[in-house]
Enzyme design. Structure first.
Site, PDB file in Angstrom:
ATOM      1  N   CYS A 180       7.664   1.342  -2.668  1.00 46.74           N
ATOM      2  CA  CYS A 180       9.045   1.588  -2.896  1.00 46.74           C
ATOM      3  C   CYS A 180       9.345   1.541  -4.371  1.00 46.74           C
ATOM      4  O   CYS A 180       9.062   0.675  -5.017  1.00 46.74           O
ATOM      5  CB  CYS A 180      10.029   0.642  -2.086  1.00 46.74           C
ATOM      6  SG  CYS A 180      11.594   0.636  -2.303  1.00 46.74           S
ATOM      7  N   ASN A 234       0.874   2.059   1.577  1.00 46.68           N
ATOM      8  CA  ASN A 234       1.293   1.554   2.967  1.00 46.68           C
ATOM      9  C   ASN A 234      -0.505   1.688   3.500  1.00 46.68           C
ATOM     10  O   ASN A 234      -1.452   2.252   2.949  1.00 46.68           O
ATOM     11  CB  ASN A 234       1.670   2.761   3.873  1.00 46.68           C
ATOM     12  CG  ASN A 234       3.167   2.965   3.519  1.00 46.68           C
ATOM     13  OD1 ASN A 234       3.640   3.778   2.623  1.00 46.68           O
ATOM     14  ND2 ASN A 234       4.070   2.371   4.232  1.00 46.68           N
ATOM     15  N   ARG A 272       6.821  10.839   2.702  1.00 45.70           N
ATOM     16  CA  ARG A 272       8.099  10.351   2.193  1.00 45.70           C
ATOM     17  C   ARG A 272       7.682   8.847   1.425  1.00 45.70           C
ATOM     18  O   ARG A 272       7.680   9.086   0.226  1.00 45.70           O
ATOM     19  CB  ARG A 272       8.985   9.889   3.366  1.00 45.70           C
ATOM     20  CG  ARG A 272      10.508   9.508   2.982  1.00 45.70           C
ATOM     21  CD  ARG A 272      10.621   8.155   2.785  1.00 45.70           C
ATOM     22  NE  ARG A 272      10.169   7.170   3.575  1.00 45.70           N
ATOM     23  CZ  ARG A 272      10.031   6.030   3.415  1.00 45.70           C
ATOM     24  NH1 ARG A 272      10.273   5.368   2.105  1.00 45.70           N
ATOM     25  NH2 ARG A 272       9.575   5.179   4.298  1.00 45.70           N
ATOM     26  N   HIS A 325       5.664  -1.780   9.907  1.00 53.21           N
ATOM     27  CA  HIS A 325       5.405  -0.835   8.598  1.00 53.21           C
ATOM     28  C   HIS A 325       4.760  -1.742   7.602  1.00 53.21           C
ATOM     29  O   HIS A 325       5.285  -2.555   6.861  1.00 53.21           O
ATOM     30  CB  HIS A 325       6.709  -0.342   8.366  1.00 53.21           C
ATOM     31  CG  HIS A 325       6.626   0.311   7.117  1.00 53.21           C
ATOM     32  ND1 HIS A 325       7.047   1.635   7.036  1.00 53.21           N
ATOM     33  CD2 HIS A 325       6.581   0.109   5.908  1.00 53.21           C
ATOM     34  CE1 HIS A 325       6.906   2.198   5.769  1.00 53.21           C
ATOM     35  NE2 HIS A 325       6.919   1.175   4.965  1.00 53.21           N
ATOM     36  N   HIS A 328       2.873  -2.344   4.294  1.00 53.10           N
ATOM     37  CA  HIS A 328       1.959  -1.962   2.724  1.00 53.10           C
ATOM     38  C   HIS A 328       0.808  -2.847   2.701  1.00 53.10           C
ATOM     39  O   HIS A 328       0.656  -3.965   3.291  1.00 53.10           O
ATOM     40  CB  HIS A 328       3.170  -2.295   1.832  1.00 53.10           C
ATOM     41  CG  HIS A 328       4.074  -0.960   1.778  1.00 53.10           C
ATOM     42  ND1 HIS A 328       4.178   0.103   0.841  1.00 53.10           N
ATOM     43  CD2 HIS A 328       5.061  -0.940   2.513  1.00 53.10           C
ATOM     44  CE1 HIS A 328       5.177   0.863   1.213  1.00 53.10           C
ATOM     45  NE2 HIS A 328       5.883   0.277   2.094  1.00 53.10           N
TER      46      HIS A 328
END
Ligand code: HMG
Ligand code: MG
Length: 305
Positions: A240, A249, A15, A207, A209
């Site tokens: 994104c 990530n 994703r 999360h 990056h």
């Protein structure tokens, strides 16, 4: 050093990783990727997002991906949604967990989902209620928690407010997200410590990056506070489309390697994951940023057979 005994790794490569790729990746290759990640021992995998295909064409085939992946027992197959239309599409594919997201920054939120922060939280109310009724877990991402590409610094108090609202509304867990990879370990420690005064550790995840190369250092800062739920993306792909400058990530195989070397069990098979990472490099036609797969001197258990 006192560290948690185990960590839960959530894989976002199919994703977050693929949503920002310029070259199209076929549905068949996406399905094979999700299946290979499951075979490598990942027990939580985000297989797609059910947003507007006009906004993110790379994810337009998530319905087919979700329907055709091989479901293995014990694995949570998760999907990102931003509205009820997306929720219904994702539910039809049989997701186990719905992932919702709101930025702390008003500007980012408008650019990412065409809604202000409070408006987007309100939009999630019926989705959370429906997921509860459907027995689907709800994971809430708090984006731009460590900084915003448009507004710069983000106040800790504002992050905590969004996190607490999500939990009060019925989310099962909150994931503090460094959308553009600008966080540093001291900031991570301080923001998490503030959250832990109000939120139990098992409801918090992170999360990161890796734009500035600090993602693993940030993971360690979180671990030292007992937080042990981490997102990663195979090979380190990701970003994104509405957060300019965001890079991949934290690389899942590097993350798992670091944790396992420190005695934190993940259940993920690093050599198998390195093979997946090499396959993805072949698909994308370029090298991915992860380190361990190309390290010259690595523990013998990671050497290519
Ligand atoms: P909007 O334009 O306000 O929505 O966008 P709308 O309701 O007016 O719909 C516009 C068109 O899209 C309509 O089609 C809808 O039917 C269609 P038209 O009538 O023009 O033909 N549409 C949909 N089609 C299929 N499925 C849907 C859907 N929704 C609308 N679910 C919207 C609002 C939220 C839809 C839009 O802003 C959007 O899709 N945004 C996606 C942004 C995105 O995916 N960003 C990346 C993921 S977030 C992220 O990466 C951060 C994270 O990794 C954590 C971190 O790093 O911080 C999670
Ligand atoms: Mg992200």
């Amino acid at each position: 050093m006192k560290l948690p005994k185990t960590a839960k790794i959530h894989e976002v490569g199919p994703r977050d990783g693929l949503q920002n790729e310029k070259a199209p990746v076929s549905t068949t290759d996406k399905i094979a990727l999700v299946n290979a990640l499951a075979q490598a021992g990942l027990t939580s995998i985000e297989y797609g997002s059910f947003v507007s295909p006009k906004w993110v064409p790379q994810m337009a085939d998530s319905d087919e991906v979700g329907r055709l992946i091989t479901r293995l027992p014990g694995i949570s197959y998760q999907a990102l949604v931003m509205n009820m239309k997306g929720y219904e599409r994702a539910k039809a594919t049989g997701m186990d967990s719905v992932n919702i997201v709101t930025g702390v920054s008003e500007t980012f939120n408008r650019k990412n989902m065409n809604a202000g922060v409070d408006e987007s939280l309100e939009n999630y109310r019926p989705i959370i209620a429906q997921a509860r009724q459907d027995g689907i877990q709800i994971t809430a991402y708090v984006s731009t928690a460590f900084g915003c590409p448009y507004e710069g610094e983000i106040l800790f108090a504002n992050v905590l407010e969004v996190s607490r609202k999500f939990l009060t509304m019925g989310a099962d867990e909150v994931i503090l997200s460094d959308t553009i990879g600008c966080a540093h370990p001291k900031q991570v420690s301080e923001l998490l410590a503030m959250h832990l005064e109000h939120i139990p550790v098992d409801k918090l995840g992170v999360h990161f990056h890796d734009t500035r190369g600090l993602a693993l250092a940030n993971v360690l800062a979180a671990l030292q506070l007992g937080v042990n739920r981490f997102d990663g993306s195979v090979g380190g792909m990701g970003g994104c489309p509405f957060a300019p400058g965001a890079q991949g990530n934290v690389c899942t195989e590097d993350l798992v390697f670091m944790l396992e070397e420190m005695g934190v069990e993940t259940g993920v098979n690093v050599p198998a994951l390195i093979e997946v990472s090499r396959t993805v490099e072949g698909l994308l036609g370029r090298a991915l940023p992860g380190h361990i797969k190309s390290a010259k001197h690595k523990p013998s258990y990671l050497e290519r057979k």
